[in-house]
Design an enzyme around this catalytic site. Structure first.
Site, PDB file in Angstrom:
ATOM      1  N   GLY A   1       0.756  -1.240   0.000  1.00 33.96           N
ATOM      2  CA  GLY A   1       0.000   0.000   0.000  1.00 33.96           C
ATOM      3  C   GLY A   1       0.784   1.287   0.000  1.00 33.96           C
TER       4      GLY A   1
ATOM      5  N   GLU B   1       4.224  -6.490   2.088  1.00 30.91           N
ATOM      6  CA  GLU B   1       3.962  -6.960   0.719  1.00 30.91           C
ATOM      7  C   GLU B   1       3.847  -5.811  -0.266  1.00 30.91           C
ATOM      8  OE1 GLU B   1       1.047 -10.686   1.868  1.00 30.91           O
ATOM      9  OE2 GLU B   1       0.237  -8.708   1.470  1.00 30.91           O
ATOM     10  N   PRO B   2       4.919  -5.100  -0.510  1.00 31.35           N
ATOM     11  CA  PRO B   2       4.833  -3.975  -1.445  1.00 31.35           C
ATOM     12  C   PRO B   2       4.731  -4.448  -2.893  1.00 31.35           C
ATOM     13  CG  PRO B   2       7.106  -4.309  -0.756  1.00 31.35           C
ATOM     14  CD  PRO B   2       6.268  -5.277   0.050  1.00 31.35           C
TER      15      PRO B   2
ATOM     16  N   ARG C   1       3.241  -1.817  -5.788  1.00 27.89           N
ATOM     17  CA  ARG C   1       3.415  -0.551  -6.511  1.00 27.89           C
ATOM     18  C   ARG C   1       4.753   0.125  -6.188  1.00 27.89           C
ATOM     19  NH1 ARG C   1      -1.152   2.298  -7.848  1.00 27.89           N
ATOM     20  NH2 ARG C   1      -2.191   1.163  -6.187  1.00 27.89           N
TER      21      ARG C   1
ATOM     22  N   ARG D   1      -6.004   1.947 -15.804  1.00 26.36           N
ATOM     23  CA  ARG D   1      -6.120   2.625 -14.513  1.00 26.36           C
ATOM     24  C   ARG D   1      -6.784   3.988 -14.609  1.00 26.36           C
ATOM     25  NH1 ARG D   1      -2.491   4.237 -11.722  1.00 26.36           N
ATOM     26  NH2 ARG D   1      -3.423   3.889  -9.694  1.00 26.36           N
TER      27      ARG D   1
ATOM     28  N   TYR E   1      -9.833   4.122 -12.233  1.00 23.92           N
ATOM     29  CA  TYR E   1      -9.652   4.876 -10.982  1.00 23.92           C
ATOM     30  C   TYR E   1      -9.461   6.375 -11.199  1.00 23.92           C
ATOM     31  CZ  TYR E   1      -7.823   0.180  -9.764  1.00 23.92           C
ATOM     32  OH  TYR E   1      -7.620  -1.162  -9.620  1.00 23.92           O
TER      33      TYR E   1
ATOM     34  N   CYS F   1     -12.462   1.833 -28.591  1.00 25.37           N
ATOM     35  CA  CYS F   1     -13.774   2.368 -28.948  1.00 25.37           C
ATOM     36  C   CYS F   1     -14.590   2.649 -27.691  1.00 25.37           C
ATOM     37  CB  CYS F   1     -14.491   1.391 -29.856  1.00 25.37           C
ATOM     38  SG  CYS F   1     -13.535   1.031 -31.323  1.00 25.37           S
ATOM     39  N   GLU F   2     -14.109   3.564 -26.879  1.00 28.69           N
ATOM     40  CA  GLU F   2     -14.756   3.959 -25.626  1.00 28.69           C
ATOM     41  C   GLU F   2     -14.417   5.423 -25.410  1.00 28.69           C
ATOM     42  OE1 GLU F   2     -16.344   2.261 -23.087  1.00 28.69           O
ATOM     43  OE2 GLU F   2     -16.276   0.348 -24.153  1.00 28.69           O
TER      44      GLU F   2
END
Ligand code: PLP
Length: 434
Positions: free
Chosen positions: A233, A275-276, A278, A315, A319, A346-347
């Site tokens: 995190g 537990e990294p 990112r 992402r 997000y 196509c969005e």
């Protein structure tokens, strides 16, 4: 330049879109974790959260720095094993393991399963018993802390699909339940309080909540905590205005907090696990794209459309993540216009960056988007049948492939045409085998 390699030359040699991974940055991040925690809490085990960028070469790289691997599916477990990771270095996560995944974990001799529910405890126990084994299991609990960047809610996160809630007594019942299982050995507790966290306080609070819970569990059930896993995190700087804390600051806060909590609770110091994901691979990645279209809408905005997008980086759409970028071939040119970088899917929501100031953009320019090492490669899809990009590892001016670019044929590789359809259409053969 990335890892001593010219980004424009990389784009020419390997094509775009291209994930470029800076080996030295990953190694530096791993060492920062290992060394900082060695200083403040020597009994620490650093476990790479594979889901951030799961690939054989990346697993090997972080293993080489002494990290263990956290996997959350049979596929990630297979990848870690394919990289030569010993089972004893693997932690098996996930909130919805299948019986065959548990079998795979037991076959591999994973160091720990992390169970996320009573049903998983039952499943692991039953399968271990059928094999005459005892599985080492940690329990994922929800300490009631929800942290994200600077938002930090102490009573949040109870309504979550992850973990077993502490405040309402569920977690205590789960510890007692696990203690009574014959083929599960409960070794410790796990929590993961959020992602992209920019403060130490939520981690320090998590330590004290978890240790208080461990003491109550000892008093009520006889459970002795050997290990405390605080999850991942730690945030990274996606943009110049982001100011995350350093690994050193995290260690300097968490190490003493855990020592103090152990004394306060009258318990031996548990092994600390982190537990990294990112913060190991995030800022080591850069994605290179080629500009296909510059579309100016007078009085509105300029859309710069590139040859990748939400298929290689979901992402932004998922997000509202905010990325920074440059034009790799115009690093020395003055900034000119503010544009928005659009993807090729196509969005309408397929945007990479809204409102970024770049030098004058032309068709053929190379856009380099920073900080794409985490949750890009691993979240990529084939939407619109875009082949997933290649990934190259760069170090000391050398670039080596760590993932090949998918081909159009790969897109059809698993397609199956029922013969009846073939006959109905009057075709003799279809597809790449034609
Ligand atoms: C996602 C996750 C991590 C890694 O999180 P980062 O924010 O990438 O450090 C670690 N542990 C668990 C259980 C996770 O779900």
């Amino acid at each position: 330049m990335i890892g001593g390699c010219d980004a424009v030359a990389l784009a020419q040699r390997f094509g775009t879109p291209l994930y470029v991974v800076d080996e030295a940055r990953i190694r530096r991040a791993c060492r920062e974790y290992v060394q900082s925690f060695a200083q403040y809490y020597p009994k620490t085990r650093i476990i790479y959260a594979g889901k951030a960028f799961m690939n054989t070469a990346i697993v090997l790289l972080v293993m080489d720095e002494g990290l263990s691997i956290d996997v959350c599916s049979g596929g990630e477990l297979h990848t870690a094993l394919a990289a030569g990771c010993p089972g004893d270095e693997i932690f098996f996560h996930g909130n919805s393991k299948t019986p065959s995944e548990v079998e795979l974990g037991l076959d591999a001799g994973v160091h720990r399963f992390v169970a996320d529910s009573l049903d998983e405890l039952r499943l692991i126990d039953a399968i271990a018993r059928s094999r005459g084994q005892v599985a080492n299991v940690m329990l994922r609990v929800t300490p009631g802390i929800e942290a994200h960047t600077h938002d930090y809610i102490r009573t949040g996160q109870i309504d979550s699909k992850f973990g077993i809630v502490i405040p309402n007594g569920d977690a205590m019942r789960a510890v007692a339940f696990a203690q009574n299982l014959s083929n599960v050995r409960l070794t410790g507790l796990h929590c993961h309080i959020g992602s992209q966290v920019f403060d130490v306080e939520p981690f320090v609070d998590a330590v004290s909540i978890m240790m208080d819970f461990a003491r109550e569990a000892r008093d009520q059930t006889g459970f002795v905590i050997e290990e405390l896993n605080l999850g991942g995190g730690l945030g990274i700087a996606y943009n110049p205005s982001d100011e995350p804390i350093s690994v050193q600051e995290l260690a300097a806060a968490v190490g003493p907090a855990l020592k103090g909590a152990a004394i306060r609770c009258g318990m031996p110091q548990p092994v600390l696990m982190l537990e990294p994901g990112r913060s190991i691979v995030g800022d080591a990645g850069t994605t290179l794209y080629t500009v296909n279209v510059v579309k100016h809408i007078e009085g509105v905005r300029t859309y710069v459309a590139v040859d990748g997008g939400m298929a290689d980086n979901p992402r932004v759409a998922l997000y509202q993540a905010r990325y920074d970028a440059v034009l790799a071939n115009k690093m020395n040119e003055p900034l000119g216009e503010t544009v928005s970088i659009a993807g090729n899917c196509c969005e309408s929501g397929d945007m990479l960056i809204w409102d970024i100031t770049l030098p004058r953009v032309d068709v053929g320019d190379i856009v380099a988007v920073f900080c794409t090492g985490a949750y890009n490669f691993s979240m990529a899809s084939n939407y619109n049948r875009h082949p997933r990009p290649a990934a190259v590892l760069v170090a000391n001016g050398q670039a080596e492939l760590i993932a090949k670019r998918e081909t159009y044929a790969d897109m059809c590789r698993l397609d199956v045409v029922p013969p009846r359809l073939l006959r109905a259409c009057g075709h003799v053969a279809v597809g790449d085998n034609a």
